[in-house]
Design a protein around this motif. Structure first.
Motif, PDB file in Angstrom:
ATOM      1  N   GLU A 275       0.835  -1.201   0.000  1.00  0.00           N
ATOM      2  CA  GLU A 275       0.000   0.000   0.000  1.00  0.00           C
ATOM      3  C   GLU A 275       0.865   1.244   0.000  1.00  0.00           C
ATOM      4  OE1 GLU A 275      -3.007   0.516   2.966  1.00  0.00           O
ATOM      5  OE2 GLU A 275      -3.604  -1.584   2.825  1.00  0.00           O
ATOM      6  N   ILE A 276       0.385   2.278  -0.693  1.00  0.00           N
ATOM      7  CA  ILE A 276       0.914   3.612  -0.452  1.00  0.00           C
ATOM      8  C   ILE A 276      -0.148   4.280   0.397  1.00  0.00           C
ATOM      9  CG2 ILE A 276       1.696   5.759  -1.473  1.00  0.00           C
ATOM     10  CD1 ILE A 276       2.139   4.357  -4.076  1.00  0.00           C
ATOM     11  N   GLY A 277       0.155   4.539   1.644  1.00  0.00           N
ATOM     12  CA  GLY A 277      -0.857   5.147   2.509  1.00  0.00           C
ATOM     13  C   GLY A 277      -1.159   6.561   2.061  1.00  0.00           C
ATOM     14  N   GLY A 278      -2.289   7.100   2.504  1.00  0.00           N
ATOM     15  CA  GLY A 278      -2.589   8.513   2.254  1.00  0.00           C
ATOM     16  C   GLY A 278      -2.927   8.820   0.815  1.00  0.00           C
ATOM     17  N   ILE A 279      -2.998  10.098   0.515  1.00  0.00           N
ATOM     18  CA  ILE A 279      -3.348  10.537  -0.832  1.00  0.00           C
ATOM     19  C   ILE A 279      -2.423  11.669  -1.268  1.00  0.00           C
ATOM     20  CG2 ILE A 279      -5.775   9.884  -0.749  1.00  0.00           C
ATOM     21  CD1 ILE A 279      -6.383  12.820  -0.060  1.00  0.00           C
ATOM     22  N   VAL A 280      -2.540  12.050  -2.551  1.00  0.00           N
ATOM     23  CA  VAL A 280      -1.745  13.147  -3.107  1.00  0.00           C
ATOM     24  C   VAL A 280      -2.079  14.443  -2.342  1.00  0.00           C
ATOM     25  CG1 VAL A 280      -1.317  14.467  -5.212  1.00  0.00           C
ATOM     26  CG2 VAL A 280      -1.815  12.035  -5.353  1.00  0.00           C
ATOM     27  N   PRO A 281      -1.065  15.252  -1.979  1.00  0.00           N
ATOM     28  CA  PRO A 281      -1.351  16.471  -1.224  1.00  0.00           C
ATOM     29  C   PRO A 281      -2.200  17.456  -2.038  1.00  0.00           C
ATOM     30  CG  PRO A 281       0.931  16.455  -1.949  1.00  0.00           C
ATOM     31  CD  PRO A 281       0.367  15.096  -2.247  1.00  0.00           C
ATOM     32  N   GLY A 282      -2.879  18.344  -1.326  1.00  0.00           N
ATOM     33  CA  GLY A 282      -3.675  19.360  -2.005  1.00  0.00           C
ATOM     34  C   GLY A 282      -2.787  20.436  -2.605  1.00  0.00           C
ATOM     35  N   LEU A 283      -3.368  21.253  -3.483  1.00  0.00           N
ATOM     36  CA  LEU A 283      -2.592  22.282  -4.183  1.00  0.00           C
ATOM     37  C   LEU A 283      -1.875  23.225  -3.226  1.00  0.00           C
ATOM     38  CD1 LEU A 283      -4.706  23.476  -7.229  1.00  0.00           C
ATOM     39  CD2 LEU A 283      -2.516  22.295  -7.222  1.00  0.00           C
ATOM     40  N   ALA A 284      -2.456  23.454  -2.037  1.00  0.00           N
ATOM     41  CA  ALA A 284      -1.861  24.403  -1.098  1.00  0.00           C
ATOM     42  C   ALA A 284      -0.462  23.974  -0.678  1.00  0.00           C
ATOM     43  CB  ALA A 284      -2.760  24.550   0.124  1.00  0.00           C
ATOM     44  N   GLU A 285      -0.196  22.669  -0.734  1.00  0.00           N
ATOM     45  CA  GLU A 285       1.110  22.192  -0.284  1.00  0.00           C
ATOM     46  C   GLU A 285       2.141  22.130  -1.405  1.00  0.00           C
ATOM     47  OE1 GLU A 285       0.808  18.586   2.142  1.00  0.00           O
ATOM     48  OE2 GLU A 285      -1.202  19.278   2.661  1.00  0.00           O
ATOM     49  N   PHE A 286       1.690  22.312  -2.649  1.00  0.00           N
ATOM     50  CA  PHE A 286       2.620  22.255  -3.775  1.00  0.00           C
ATOM     51  C   PHE A 286       3.652  23.383  -3.632  1.00  0.00           C
ATOM     52  CE2 PHE A 286       0.625  19.725  -7.445  1.00  0.00           C
ATOM     53  CZ  PHE A 286      -0.069  18.910  -6.586  1.00  0.00           C
ATOM     54  N   GLY A 287       4.868  23.123  -4.114  1.00  0.00           N
ATOM     55  CA  GLY A 287       5.856  24.179  -4.173  1.00  0.00           C
ATOM     56  C   GLY A 287       6.675  24.352  -2.917  1.00  0.00           C
TER      57      GLY A 287
END
Lengths: 329, 329
Positions: A275-287
């Motif tokens: 498993e890869i836990g969790g999900i892709v971060p939201g746009l606010a965390e990009f960058g």
């Protein structure tokens, strides 16, 4: 020989309610003539945005290129005028979209939709465009092309509509074909036919293909090189065989091992999927200046949270952006 | 089937048929019928998983809906624990519905957007059981923990969850009435690969803990191979091959099954697959006007004269393998 398409340090920002976020963050890659490169990653990682940036189709007023260049045959597309982009789109670079059901216009016949591209870019008259449209339908193996050219999209099956999309995309013998999840909505048997068709036509017209997908099997079958994206960044790139057999980034490794692949010799063993836990971060965390995969990564430590890893090149151009490359095996 | 299967199965489906009336401008304006599911039979043992696979239009979803009485069966029996589920009515039916629950494909449209997560999970308890308020809340708390959601998330609305979390709510709802059979209709197809692995592992863990039986509808053969004990392959409303996991994947017999398997792109059989791929060209026949012989004959590489005249019946190859094909010895 210089590559056909060369993207350098591309940064694309999207305006959101909380300011702007880099949906593509410092992306560099190149595509040679006649080559197939695959973009892999989960949804929300910037694969489709890259395609839209190349075509100059970023959402108007919201998305823009803020840094870097997209050089096509030496010409920087980020600086090209709208008129010039119209000349290139559908002519030298064209795209197949994911949904064959919604990307054709329901009120025009398929023949008219293929002919439109030819009249626009090749100055053909109606009769010439129509006969070329029939040839193209034949080339994408629609039986009885002459009889089907006046059909409307609703009269065709999903696989046939995707073939029509391919016919439109290939009408002007483009140098680059971008296929964004071209077979996700289709049955496996139809997918196999579409892939075979794309391979054959790519060879015949010497078209380079950018295949956007989340299916590692499709990558293995179609592409020579692959590029794994995560949260807008390139995390790994290299020759397909090398990346799949020896992934250097934990995300790539996770993507390969979390899918139940068909096994050639099946036994009673059935270990749980990785498993890869969790999900892709939201746009606010990009960058952010950190490894954006750290929250889901089994190898993450303090360094991953403090500094963004940059791609380290290895053998055959196999590169990975991870502080712990040597621990991934 | 295998010996374990023939001992008092949980679910026994016999000669199930579903037909839909289709409007036709025929000579006498009579109704034509589309036989979406045409006389199929299968069994599912307690604690096991049966998959129905096939292309879109094969009738796999309709068959599953008919088993759960979400579409009306035209003929046939669905025995659950020895009782004919299709013949029940009123209170008996209400109790029995609690024994069969569904997990649907699209986690975005299968949850009521106006209900909080806890109310979504509570709905089947309200309508199918007579438990007290306190008992219901206890069950909800315990289900949220079982599917990996936090207690405070009970108060949120569906749009505040990610796709994977929504599917977890859908699973909690399906478990609320302590069912014996859960029908998973493409339960993971809409999810990203990483999230898909999380949900598949969850489904298998719950099956072990609670002794659940799954009727698993999927077009993804990799997922089916990982999840299922017995597989029924459907084509145009008929079961064409029915076998346990190992015999089906290690020695598929029906040309349609072989074609389906070879069409799946895979990282494990790189290089091999292209050479061995058996493409099936052509389109399936008109489902309203079925041909006289085998329904697959028009696409089958092995089709002979007998295939166009006589429809093959499911024949027993071994106690774990049945196939409907004239060309299989």
């Amino acid at each position: 020989m210089s590559p056909l398409l060369e993207i350098e340090n591309l940064r694309v920002e999207l305006t959101t309610r909380d300011g702007s976020a880099p949906v593509i963050d410092d992306l560099s890659f190149s595509l040679n003539a006649g080559e197939t490169v695959s973009f892999v990653g989960e949804s929300g990682c910037g694969k489709s945005m890259t395609a839209l940036a190349i075509l100059g189709l970023l959402p108007a007023g919201i998305g823009r290129v803020t840094r870097g260049s997209i050089k096509f045959n030496g010409e920087d597309l980020t600086k090209a005028s709208d008129a010039r982009m119209r000349e290139i789109r559908g002519n030298e670079i064209s795209m197949i979209f994911q949904e064959p059901m919604t990307s054709l216009n329901p009120v025009f016949t398929i023949g008219e939709q293929i002919a439109e591209v030819l009249r626009e870019h090749r100055d053909m008259n109606a009769a010439q465009a129509r006969s070329r449209a029939i040839e193209l339908l034949d080339a994408v193996r629609i039986p009885n092309a002459k009889g089907r050219v006046d059909d409307y999209p609703h009269q065709m099956s999903g696989g046939q509509r995707q073939r029509v999309m391919i016919a439109i995309a290939l009408a002007c013998e483009p140098k680059i074909l971008i296929a964004d999840e071209p077979t996700t909505a289709l049955d496996v048997t139809v997918q196999a036919q579409i892939f075979e068709l794309m391979r054959d036509l790519g060879r015949e017209f010497e078209t380079s293909i950018i295949l956007i997908t989340h299916d590692m099997g499709a990558v293995a079958e179609m592409a020579e090189r692959m590029l794994v994206m995560y949260a807008g960044r390139k995390v790994e790139a290299g020759p397909v065989d090398q990346v799949i057999d020896h992934p250097k980034h934990p995300y790539t490794k996770g993507l390969i091992s979390c899918v139940p692949h068909l096994l050639a010799e099946l036994t009673d063993e059935r270990p749980p999927l990785a498993e890869i836990g969790g999900i892709v971060p939201g746009l606010a965390e990009f960058g952010r200046n950190q490894c954006l995969y750290a929250a889901r990564c089994p190898l993450a430590d303090d360094k991953c949270l403090q500094e963004r890893p940059l791609p380290l090149a290895g053998k055959n151009g196999h590169e990975a952006a991870c502080w712990h490359v040597e621990k991934v095996s | 089937m295998t010996n374990t299967l023939s001992h008092s199965p949980l679910l026994k489906v016999e000669h199930l048929g579903v037909r839909f009336a289709v409007k036709r401008n025929g000579f006498f304006g009579g109704k034509s019928y589309l036989k979406a599911v045409d006389d199929i039979s299968f069994e599912l043992a307690r604690g096991k998983t049966l998959a129905i696979v096939g292309e879109s239009g094969s009738g796999k979803t309709t068959a599953a809906l008919a088993v759960g009485r979400l579409v009306e069966a035209f003929h046939g029996k669905v025995q659950l624990d020895g009782k004919d589920f299709l013949a029940l009515s009123d209170d008996d039916l209400r109790v029995a519905r609690g024994k069969i629950q569904f997990i649907f494909q699209d986690p975005y449209s299968s949850l009521n957007p106006r209900l909080r997560a806890k109310a979504v999970v509570r709905e089947p308890l309200d309508s199918l059981t007579d438990k007290s308020e306190a008992e219901k809340q206890e069950i909800i708390d315990q289900l949220f923990a079982a599917v990996g959601l936090r207690k405070e998330q009970q108060e949120l609305f569906p749009h505040q969850f990610s796709g994977g979390q929504r599917q977890r709510i859908g699973i909690a709802r399906a478990l609320a009435t302590e069912p014996e059979l859960i029908i998973c209709d493409e339960a993971v197809s809409a999810l990203d690969v990483a999230v898909q692995a999380q949900i598949l592992n969850l489904l298998r863990r719950l099956q072990e803990e609670r002794g659940l039986s799954y009727l698993f509808i999927s077009h993804d053969l990799g997922v089916v191979q990982h999840m299922c004990d017995t597989i029924a392959v459907m084509y145009m409303g008929r079961i064409v091959e029915y076998a346990d996991r190992k015999s089906l994947f290690n020695s598929p017999q029906h040309p349609y099954t072989k074609a389906l398997l070879s069409a799946v792109p895979s990282v494990k059989k790189r290089g091999v697959s292209q050479a061995q791929a058996q493409m099936i060209d052509g389109d399936p026949p008109d489902p309203v006007n079925l041909p006289a012989g085998c329904r697959f004959a028009s696409r089958c590489p092995l089709a002979a004269e007998v295939c166009r005249q006589k429809e093959p019946e499911l024949g027993v190859l071994s106690d774990a393998h049945q196939v409907a094909c004239h060309m299989v010895e």
